[in-house]
Design a protein around this motif. Sequence first.
Motif, mmCIF file in Angstrom:
data_model
loop_
_atom_site.group_PDB
_atom_site.id
_atom_site.type_symbol
_atom_site.label_atom_id
_atom_site.label_comp_id
_atom_site.label_asym_id
_atom_site.label_seq_id
_atom_site.Cartn_x
_atom_site.Cartn_y
_atom_site.Cartn_z
ATOM 1 N N MET A 147 0.890 -1.240 -0.023
ATOM 2 C CA MET A 147 -0.023 -0.209 -0.018
ATOM 3 C C MET A 147 0.852 1.261 -0.024
ATOM 4 N N ILE A 148 2.139 1.200 0.529
ATOM 5 C CA ILE A 148 2.930 2.399 0.726
ATOM 6 C C ILE A 148 3.867 2.461 -0.692
ATOM 7 N N SER A 149 4.246 1.367 -0.876
ATOM 8 C CA SER A 149 5.329 1.259 -2.149
ATOM 9 C C SER A 149 4.926 0.985 -3.563
ATOM 10 N N GLY A 150 3.561 0.223 -3.439
ATOM 11 C CA GLY A 150 2.906 -0.534 -4.731
ATOM 12 C C GLY A 150 4.203 -1.853 -4.879
ATOM 13 N N PRO A 151 3.975 -2.351 -5.961
ATOM 14 C CA PRO A 151 4.696 -3.881 -6.028
ATOM 15 C C PRO A 151 6.291 -3.663 -5.748
ATOM 16 N N LEU A 152 6.461 -4.782 -4.945
ATOM 17 C CA LEU A 152 7.855 -4.991 -4.342
ATOM 18 C C LEU A 152 8.625 -5.971 -4.823
ATOM 19 N N GLU A 209 22.792 -10.890 4.174
ATOM 20 C CA GLU A 209 22.882 -9.574 3.901
ATOM 21 C C GLU A 209 22.935 -9.305 2.478
ATOM 22 N N GLN A 210 22.676 -10.417 1.574
ATOM 23 C CA GLN A 210 22.536 -10.168 0.059
ATOM 24 C C GLN A 210 21.100 -10.185 -0.210
ATOM 25 N N ILE A 211 20.064 -10.530 0.735
ATOM 26 C CA ILE A 211 18.729 -10.375 0.230
ATOM 27 C C ILE A 211 18.453 -9.203 0.102
ATOM 28 N N LYS A 212 17.555 -8.745 -0.728
ATOM 29 C CA LYS A 212 17.056 -7.276 -0.821
ATOM 30 C C LYS A 212 15.771 -7.242 -1.146
ATOM 31 N N LEU A 213 15.092 -6.066 -0.845
ATOM 32 C CA LEU A 213 13.913 -5.894 -0.733
ATOM 33 C C LEU A 213 13.584 -4.307 -1.378
ATOM 34 N N TYR A 214 12.952 -4.100 -2.399
ATOM 35 C CA TYR A 214 12.832 -2.704 -3.050
ATOM 36 C C TYR A 214 11.514 -2.521 -3.968
ATOM 37 N N PRO A 215 11.050 -1.351 -4.110
ATOM 38 C CA PRO A 215 9.817 -1.281 -4.963
ATOM 39 C C PRO A 215 10.248 -1.312 -6.493
ATOM 40 N N LEU A 216 9.272 -2.072 -6.974
ATOM 41 C CA LEU A 216 9.552 -2.175 -8.335
ATOM 42 C C LEU A 216 9.688 -0.774 -9.168
ATOM 43 N N ASN A 258 11.498 1.397 -8.177
ATOM 44 C CA ASN A 258 12.923 1.975 -7.954
ATOM 45 C C ASN A 258 13.961 1.577 -9.047
ATOM 46 N N LEU A 259 13.732 0.631 -9.866
ATOM 47 C CA LEU A 259 14.592 0.017 -10.644
ATOM 48 C C LEU A 259 15.403 1.055 -11.346
ATOM 49 N N GLU A 260 14.758 2.001 -11.878
ATOM 50 C CA GLU A 260 15.573 3.048 -12.502
ATOM 51 C C GLU A 260 16.599 3.892 -11.621
ATOM 52 N N VAL A 261 16.294 3.976 -10.474
ATOM 53 C CA VAL A 261 17.109 4.532 -9.590
ATOM 54 C C VAL A 261 17.914 3.886 -8.566
ATOM 55 N N GLY A 262 17.851 2.748 -8.509
ATOM 56 C CA GLY A 262 18.633 1.737 -7.602
ATOM 57 C C GLY A 262 17.682 1.089 -6.854
ATOM 58 N N ASN A 263 18.444 -0.148 -6.260
ATOM 59 C CA ASN A 263 17.525 -0.994 -5.432
ATOM 60 C C ASN A 263 18.248 -1.129 -3.949
ATOM 61 N N SER A 264 18.465 -0.177 -3.445
ATOM 62 C CA SER A 264 18.769 -0.078 -2.067
ATOM 63 C C SER A 264 17.554 -0.785 -1.253
ATOM 64 N N THR A 265 18.500 -1.336 -0.032
ATOM 65 C CA THR A 265 17.553 -2.198 1.035
ATOM 66 C C THR A 265 18.027 -1.802 2.427
ATOM 67 N N SER A 266 16.903 -1.507 3.027
ATOM 68 C CA SER A 266 17.439 -0.959 4.542
ATOM 69 C C SER A 266 17.460 -2.278 5.667
ATOM 70 N N TYR A 267 18.486 -2.802 6.086
ATOM 71 C CA TYR A 267 18.507 -3.607 7.293
ATOM 72 C C TYR A 267 18.624 -3.088 8.620
ATOM 73 N N ILE A 268 17.932 -3.890 9.510
ATOM 74 C CA ILE A 268 18.001 -3.634 10.856
ATOM 75 C C ILE A 268 18.391 -4.464 11.784
#
Length: 453
Positions: A82-87, A176-183, A185-195
């Motif tokens: 709902m926040i990001s669209g397809p992930l 730490e190689q697992i990634k999650l990002y909005p579809l 964002n493909l044009e601007v990079g696929n940075s992932t936030s880890y906690i």
Amino acid sequence: MTSNNQVDFPYEISEKIIYSRALQSVVWGIPAVNYDRIYQAFLSVGGSNNQIAYSTKPGNWKNQLLTPNADAVFALVFFDTMISGPLVLEIPQAAEFTILGTIMTCWQLPLEDVGTDGADQGNGSHYLILPPNYKDTVPTGYTVLSSPNSQGYALLRCMPKSDKDIDLARAIIYMEQIKLYPLANLEVGNSTSYIDITDKNFDAVIKYDISFFESLHRIVQEEPWLERDMLMVDILKEIGIEKDKPFTPDVKKRKILLEAVSDAKEYLDKRYEGYKAFYKSSKWFFPADPSLLNSWFSGFKENDIYPIDARAAAYYWGFGSLKRTKSTISQFYLFLICDRYGNKLDGSQRYKLTLPADVPVNKYWSVTAYNRSTHSYIKGVAYSSRSSLSQDLRINKNDGTITIFFGPEPPDELHSNWIPVRANENFELVFRFYGVEKPILEKKWILPDVESL
């Protein structure tokens, strides 16, 4: 009758209706409340949706999830379309590791298994999680998952080769190689936030108090109603949970809700204690109903079955689900809450479990102690598990058996085979088999009872 043709019930009957509907709401709503408790714990340590939580110390007691795996490096991937669209969720190739995981909705409906036994078979994949009722064109090159809910999470576990620091470090590097990002964002990079939640108090234990209904209220506000659950709209309204309205029970209703949630816990506990023993000769049991497993595999799409009670009993003691394991059982768990004579496992006592030689697994086995009341790690202990990954585990050279000890103090010998528990607290055991071989399911290799010393 009142002017709007509603029956003006005597107070006692009205009170009973609220109680019964509150009890029913607890049994029905526990999978979502279970999820919300995990997500609220993540928020409390600085996390947010569309981020990944992970821990660098398997078995740390501060991780108060329900019966977590004490020997695997794990990650929790929280998403909200709902926040990001397809992930996009990138699962890297498993390589030297065994990777087990499932992507689920906030109702813990499995969308897909990932990793070694999942859709990618350990080869890695880009999973595309779509929002509810998504109508836009779906790009190619993804494993596409259509979700009926916007919120959800993935539970991922990486099995290290051993409990050596170097093997744990390699497992952490993989996670730490697992990634999650909005579809988008493909044009601007696929940075992932880890906690990193290591050494942080991560309290996801379900509270059977008014906070249970507060969690349920949050889910109702934030998620669409599923067609199969429309019956619950008016039932929840009766206890004060209604879409677009605050949850503010008065003193009288609050008292009824507290009684109902307490009784629901007692009911679920009785179900938990009532599971049939897996073997004829010992008291270990498998705490899940076949109807629930079949509903997971079908996505709850079978017309003549909706095992709400069986589902509630499962999320009373654990979290997560499975999508594909119907055809290949690669992981299997057995639980124990009493000794061979039926006495509850008491942390003030000393026990031993003697494993027959050659546990029939091709990956690893483990036995973990949990607090009987919370179904989470026993607080304050140095560790909670012993397993075939434990490098210092001692094996009887004469017959290949392995003896595991439980108690508030270590045994005089075989300290490395000891699992600490706390005095004056009941505990439970979970025995995990990974890479299950036929003798387990055919009951030719038998897990014996624990014995009091």
